[in-house]
Write a protein that holds these residues in place. Structure first.
Motif, mmCIF file in Angstrom:
data_model
loop_
_atom_site.group_PDB
_atom_site.id
_atom_site.type_symbol
_atom_site.label_atom_id
_atom_site.label_comp_id
_atom_site.label_asym_id
_atom_site.label_seq_id
_atom_site.Cartn_x
_atom_site.Cartn_y
_atom_site.Cartn_z
ATOM 1 N N THR A 51 -3.474 3.477 -11.632
ATOM 2 C CA THR A 51 -2.422 4.730 -10.759
ATOM 3 C C THR A 51 -2.129 5.906 -11.548
ATOM 4 O OG1 THR A 51 -1.275 2.192 -10.132
ATOM 5 C CG2 THR A 51 -0.490 4.834 -9.111
ATOM 6 N N THR A 57 -1.048 12.500 -2.544
ATOM 7 C CA THR A 57 -1.385 10.288 -2.934
ATOM 8 C C THR A 57 -1.423 9.689 -4.092
ATOM 9 O OG1 THR A 57 -3.323 11.506 -1.156
ATOM 10 C CG2 THR A 57 -3.982 9.918 -2.212
ATOM 11 N N HIS A 60 -4.517 4.178 -6.453
ATOM 12 C CA HIS A 60 -4.602 2.830 -7.467
ATOM 13 C C HIS A 60 -5.538 2.368 -6.991
ATOM 14 C CE1 HIS A 60 0.094 2.471 -6.300
ATOM 15 N NE2 HIS A 60 -0.399 3.549 -4.665
ATOM 16 N N GLN A 63 -7.365 -2.365 -7.035
ATOM 17 C CA GLN A 63 -6.241 -3.756 -6.899
ATOM 18 C C GLN A 63 -6.926 -4.639 -6.406
ATOM 19 O OE1 GLN A 63 -3.529 -1.675 -6.321
ATOM 20 N NE2 GLN A 63 -4.336 -0.963 -8.467
ATOM 21 N N VAL A 79 -6.662 2.095 -3.706
ATOM 22 C CA VAL A 79 -5.911 2.076 -2.426
ATOM 23 C C VAL A 79 -5.235 3.513 -2.518
ATOM 24 C CG1 VAL A 79 -4.055 1.042 -1.708
ATOM 25 C CG2 VAL A 79 -5.968 -0.294 -2.514
ATOM 26 N N GLU A 80 -5.734 4.314 -1.524
ATOM 27 C CA GLU A 80 -4.742 5.034 -1.844
ATOM 28 C C GLU A 80 -3.611 5.338 -0.619
ATOM 29 O OE1 GLU A 80 -8.645 8.465 -2.350
ATOM 30 O OE2 GLU A 80 -7.511 8.689 0.116
ATOM 31 N N GLU A 81 -2.442 6.028 -1.269
ATOM 32 C CA GLU A 81 -0.753 5.747 -0.448
ATOM 33 C C GLU A 81 -0.577 7.283 -0.387
ATOM 34 O OE1 GLU A 81 3.193 3.671 -1.781
ATOM 35 O OE2 GLU A 81 1.251 3.390 -2.639
ATOM 36 N N GLN A 85 1.191 5.392 4.351
ATOM 37 C CA GLN A 85 -0.415 5.080 5.001
ATOM 38 C C GLN A 85 -1.071 4.257 3.339
ATOM 39 O OE1 GLN A 85 -2.089 7.498 8.088
ATOM 40 N NE2 GLN A 85 -3.187 5.005 7.900
ATOM 41 N N LEU A 86 -1.260 3.017 3.731
ATOM 42 C CA LEU A 86 -2.509 2.932 2.559
ATOM 43 C C LEU A 86 -3.092 2.560 3.064
ATOM 44 C CD1 LEU A 86 -0.207 -0.479 1.503
ATOM 45 C CD2 LEU A 86 -0.321 1.827 0.409
ATOM 46 N N LEU A 113 -5.056 -6.183 2.587
ATOM 47 C CA LEU A 113 -4.263 -5.266 2.757
ATOM 48 C C LEU A 113 -3.641 -5.895 3.386
ATOM 49 C CD1 LEU A 113 -3.752 -3.242 0.117
ATOM 50 C CD2 LEU A 113 -4.858 -1.853 1.737
ATOM 51 N N THR A 117 0.652 -6.974 2.173
ATOM 52 C CA THR A 117 2.015 -5.232 1.979
ATOM 53 C C THR A 117 2.280 -6.080 3.651
ATOM 54 O OG1 THR A 117 0.514 -4.286 3.487
ATOM 55 C CG2 THR A 117 0.043 -4.247 0.810
ATOM 56 N N ILE A 121 -2.520 -1.596 8.668
ATOM 57 C CA ILE A 121 -3.863 -1.154 7.661
ATOM 58 C C ILE A 121 -5.028 -0.777 8.711
ATOM 59 C CG2 ILE A 121 -5.471 -0.749 5.819
ATOM 60 C CD1 ILE A 121 -2.986 -0.778 4.618
#
Length: 193
Positions: A51, A57, A60, A63, A79-81, A85-86, A113, A117, A121
């Protein structure tokens, strides 16, 4: 726990060519060609789990996700957070186009995802190395439904007999399994009978 789940990468193979899917997933056939080797080379930087932060941003990489409902599992390249928002992200060797196989793989990752979570998405991105462009894929109700249908078909196909070669010469010519599949030879033998 997920050993009988369909791997996300094989969903991509299923949509690309059901015969290729069968050869790889059911029979375990693998063969490298220039496309596979280049793809592996281009993935070398995103294949490391970790990560890190880029601006606002959090990214990760690698994943692991799965869906108990759909019986699929796999690794998302990233996976961008950002702002809660993912966004699942896949990296592909080719050029940006409307590759339904890539969209199915990405959407399935998004569905996994969501299940893992509890968050909605809405879309994912595919970065195409071939023209260095990033494509946003919106997870519409139609794409979600088509993805779930493809998952079900692939799971059924895994229990069935090997499909015939597809009628798509360009895909067959680029396929790393051409020497194992023998699509042109099989088609010629069928026409002779």
């Amino acid at each position: 726990m997920t050993e009988d789940y369909l791997p996300l990468a094989y969903l991509n193979a299923w949509e690309y060519c059901p015969r290729r899917f069968y050869l790889e997933y059911v029979l375990g056939e693998m063969e490298d060609n220039e496309h596979i080797i280049l793809g592996r080379h281009l993935h070398r930087n995103v294949n490391e789990e970790g990560t890190f932060q880029e601006g606002e941003t959090l990214i990760h990489q690698q994943q692991w996700v799965w869906s108990d409902r759909l019986k699929v599992a796999g690794i998302i390249d990233a996976v961008e957070e950002c702002e809660g928002q993912l966004i699942p992200v896949e990296y592909k060797k080719g050029k940006m186009a409307q590759h339904l196989n890539d969209h199915f793989q990405l959407c399935a990752a998004g569905l996994c995802l969501e299940e893992r979570t509890g968050k909605s998405i809405t879309h994912g991105d595919i970065f195409y190395h071939g023209n260095r462009r990033r494509q946003t894929v919106v997870f519409t109700p139609q794409l979600r439904q088509a993805t779930e249908h493809a998952i079900a078909l692939a799971q059924i196909a895994a229990q069935s007999s090997m499909p015939a070669p597809i009628e798509h010469i360009k895909k067959c010519q680029s396929c790393s399994l051409q020497r194992i599949c023998l699509p042109f030879e099989v088609k010629q033998l069928k026409h002779q009978n």
